[in-house]
Design a protein around this motif. Structure first.
Motif, PDB file in Angstrom:
ATOM      1  N   GLY A   1       0.738  -1.256  -0.097  1.00 57.32           N
ATOM      2  CA  GLY A   1       0.201  -0.084  -0.197  1.00 57.32           C
ATOM      3  C   GLY A   1       0.745   1.743  -0.291  1.00 57.32           C
ATOM      4  N   LYS A   2       1.968   1.308   0.631  1.00 58.52           N
ATOM      5  CA  LYS A   2       3.478   2.481   0.550  1.00 58.52           C
ATOM      6  C   LYS A   2       3.598   2.171  -0.753  1.00 58.52           C
ATOM      7  N   GLY A   3       3.665   1.313  -1.706  1.00 58.02           N
ATOM      8  CA  GLY A   3       4.147   1.260  -3.164  1.00 58.02           C
ATOM      9  C   GLY A   3       6.093   0.955  -2.490  1.00 58.02           C
ATOM     10  N   ILE A   4       6.346   0.407  -1.970  1.00 60.95           N
ATOM     11  CA  ILE A   4       7.745  -0.306  -1.627  1.00 60.95           C
ATOM     12  C   ILE A   4       7.735  -1.696  -1.939  1.00 60.95           C
ATOM     13  N   SER A   5       8.626  -2.305  -2.348  1.00 61.55           N
ATOM     14  CA  SER A   5       9.323  -3.755  -2.941  1.00 61.55           C
ATOM     15  C   SER A   5       9.142  -4.199  -1.356  1.00 61.55           C
ATOM     16  N   SER A   6       9.318  -5.439  -1.207  1.00 58.24           N
ATOM     17  CA  SER A   6       9.098  -6.538   0.212  1.00 58.24           C
ATOM     18  C   SER A   6       9.662  -7.895  -0.111  1.00 58.24           C
ATOM     19  N   VAL A   7       9.976  -8.202   1.753  1.00 52.61           N
ATOM     20  CA  VAL A   7      10.821  -9.779   1.363  1.00 52.61           C
ATOM     21  C   VAL A   7      10.055  -9.982   2.571  1.00 52.61           C
ATOM     22  N   ASP A   8       9.528 -11.288   2.386  1.00 50.74           N
ATOM     23  CA  ASP A   8       8.426 -12.392   3.105  1.00 50.74           C
ATOM     24  C   ASP A   8       9.544 -13.415   4.007  1.00 50.74           C
ATOM     25  N   ASP A   9      10.340 -12.985   3.712  1.00 47.42           N
ATOM     26  CA  ASP A   9      11.550 -14.366   4.184  1.00 47.42           C
ATOM     27  C   ASP A   9      12.709 -14.153   4.545  1.00 47.42           C
TER      28      ASP A   9
END
Length: 295
Positions: free
Chosen positions: A246-254
């Motif tokens: 929602g903030k428009g940034i990349s993500s890593v969940d692990d």
């Protein structure tokens, strides 16, 4: 009239049923027969268990080989991707020594420097921040959520911009009241890692203020042109990936996996997306062919 043929047939049927019953009873009572059937079942089960154990052993060997391959390839895949870049880490809603250590190790493996680590104090002490910001229009911080968001925007820009006058900027003035932890130095950052946790035990007013500051801070960092990546562990509940998206940034969940640490570094170099193993992920890793050039 008495029918002898009918009587004979009935008697034969009764005798046949008695004979069949005797045979079945003998078969059931035959301990050798039961023992033989039991032995056959046990033999089959033992064979299946042995085969399963062999398969597990083979899979364990392959898994060990795959892990060795991954561990050997990891340094090559990460080598100098962040060559001397300064990276920051921001905790929102609670810090984590594990996340700190994982991010630091990944950045160092890629040749970068984790120059700044901060944790935003939540719930916000708006009165203390306003006092430290006296002489500016942020001295009225507690009066407006919109003002809190604008303050967050400014704090985000100053967090990553550095510069010769960084120690005279507003962020340095309010650092004690805004941050619960600070490690490193305020300097120009070329990448920022964000770890957020849902605030707990706060009133509706406090939650609204924290949400405003977090949104403003991320907007300020992104506006400054700094690659920003939200991270979490595979065990994180509730997941913060939708918030990062929602903030428009990349993500890593692990992040706790080797693949997650690799994805983090590639995302810091400019590869965009949601990476990891959860249903919200676009892919496990960024495409190597899509690697962003160093600016």
């Amino acid at each position: 009239m008495f029918d002898y043929r009918y009587h004979a047939l009935s008697l034969a049927a009764v005798l046949f049923a008695l004979a069949l019953g005797v045979l079945i009873g003998v078969a059931i009572g035959d301990s050798n027969l039961v023992s033989s059937a039991k032995s056959g079942i046990v033999h089959n089960l033992n064979s299946e268990v042995s085969e399963a154990r062999m398969q597990v052993g083979k899979l364990q060997v392959r898994l060990t080989e795959e892990e060795a391959f991954s561990n050997g390839l990891y340094p090559l895949a990460m080598h100098e991707l962040l060559g001397r870049r300064s990276v920051g880490l921001v905790f929102l809603g609670g810090s984590s020594d594990q996340v700190n250590a994982l991010v630091r190790a990944a950045v160092a493996q890629a040749g970068g420097d984790l120059a700044t680590v901060v944790a935003v104090r939540e719930p916000l002490d708006l009165t203390a921040i306003a006092h430290d910001a006296s002489g500016t229009h942020y001295a009225q911080l507690a009066a407006s959520t919109q003002l809190v968001e604008r303050f967050g925007d400014l704090a985000g820009r100053q967090l990553v911009s550095g510069g010769a006058l960084v120690n005279r900027e507003l962020l340095s003035r309010v650092r004690g009241s805004l941050l619960s932890a600070f490690d490193g130095q305020l300097t120009r950052l070329e990448g920022l890692v964000v770890m957020r946790a849902d605030p707990k035990g706060m009133s509706a007013v406090q939650s609204e203020a924290s949400a405003a500051l977090e949104s403003g801070l991320l907007r300020g960092v992104v506006a400054a042109g700094v690659s920003t990546v939200g991270v979490e562990l595979t065990s994180t509940e509730p997941s913060q990936i939708p918030w990062y998206e929602g903030k428009g940034i990349s993500s890593v969940d692990d992040l706790n996996d080797l693949a997650g640490q690799t994805a983090l570094v590639y995302a810091l170099t400019g590869n965009r997306g949601a990476f990891g193993v959860k249903p919200t992920a676009d892919a496990l890793l960024p495409s190597v062919s899509a690697r962003a050039p160093r600016s």
